[in-house]
Design a protein around this motif. Sequence first.
Motif, PDB file in Angstrom:
ATOM      1  N   TRP A 218       0.872  -1.402  -0.013  1.00  0.00           N
ATOM      2  CA  TRP A 218      -0.058  -0.137  -0.122  1.00  0.00           C
ATOM      3  C   TRP A 218       0.794   1.266   0.009  1.00  0.00           C
ATOM      4  O   TRP A 218       0.360   2.237   0.524  1.00  0.00           O
ATOM      5  CB  TRP A 218      -0.975  -0.112   1.205  1.00  0.00           C
ATOM      6  N   HIS A 224      -1.763   5.737   2.492  1.00  0.00           N
ATOM      7  CA  HIS A 224      -2.385   4.755   2.962  1.00  0.00           C
ATOM      8  C   HIS A 224      -2.050   4.114   4.227  1.00  0.00           C
ATOM      9  O   HIS A 224      -2.997   3.281   5.005  1.00  0.00           O
ATOM     10  CB  HIS A 224      -2.480   3.534   1.891  1.00  0.00           C
ATOM     11  N   SER A 297     -10.120   5.900  -2.264  1.00  0.00           N
ATOM     12  CA  SER A 297      -9.569   5.808  -1.013  1.00  0.00           C
ATOM     13  C   SER A 297     -10.550   6.146   0.119  1.00  0.00           C
ATOM     14  O   SER A 297     -11.410   7.048  -0.309  1.00  0.00           O
ATOM     15  CB  SER A 297      -8.009   6.244  -0.902  1.00  0.00           C
TER      16      SER A 297
END
Length: 391
Positions: A218, A224, A297
């Motif tokens: 990630w 993230h 996201s």
Amino acid sequence: MCRFTWIISFLIIALAGCQKKVVTNTGSGNSQDKCSLEYVGQKTFVLDERTSVMVEYLQYINDSANNILSFINYPTNTVYMYDYDNGLLLDTIRYDKEGNNGVGEVQGYCFLNRDSIFVYQYGNPVVHLTNGQGEILWSKALFENFERKERVMYPEPYLMTNNPMKYADGKLILNGFISGETSHETKENRPVTMLYKIDDASLKFLNPYPMQYVEYNWGGGFTHRLPYTDLDNKGNLLISFPADHNLWRCNVINHQTDSLYAGSEMIEYTEPYAASKEEVAIIDEYRVFEWYMTTPSYEGIFYDKYRDLYYRIARLPDTNYKLGNRGNNKPVIIIVLDSRLHYLGEEILPPAKEGNYRINNCFVSKDGLNIQVLTDDEDKLIFEQYKVVVN
């Protein structure tokens, strides 16, 4: 096995190996939208010449004694406190960086009252209890007398408006991460939450990353790996992981943790970075940011104590993004959850009335959800306000 059958079998295996690795939103399609967002207006605070509009850490203080918007001015190491109702400056608290009363460069703080303000400096795991004059009452080294366990990747607290330091039940609650990706990560050895019990100076670490973080790469950085958090009035720490359609809930008193679906109907899946965790290479930060900008996201989580609601931020891909572009123009979704963290609805945030949103800088007041906007006026801290209307 005949030659034709062997070829077909080979192609199926090859295609399966080439399938995109994603985290599917299995909860989508099962929710009914029962609310909408309504624009309320603007809230403005006039800044002095030493203060930038690029505020990174603010705390709204609303209790029986205060109705204050406060924030840290990093260049001067000063906390500014404004009257929320009239937008006028009430007070400032300046902190020394060095000397007998030095606290370093304050990254974030937790204001309880004018005699109890906790401050924290990133990179130096020490918390100071101070008063309204900026004087240190005591200092605590967080890792003092703490025995680190082998192969546990302890978090470095990193404070922002949407990842604040909190106080509850005699504990300081700090969340953060360490950068990087490694195949040594397990479902237990990379926590993000630090609970520091003040009375006995004990540390407890909770809330490792969800399983998809163990399995996939990630990016290893802020896009993230930084958790987004808030604390509600029931003693629950809420954690929004950018790659997870679920929201995590951890009770800071009994330490029980569970997860609840809080995904967006507009996000089919989240997609990890292309490199595997086993690849030993320096990750290109520009490519990582390009991946973040072109994939969906999740971000901040904000508790609304006035309406007993929760707001989770989601971001859609920026279809106009080109490598090297500055700023973040990913479309913003506001997901609304009820008092039991059940889905109420969601809406794409319309363009700001003027300027551009800084979605990392939000707070909830009696008027609704306040979202900072950047305009050409660098002398004013401006927020656009939205409230939820239940259908």
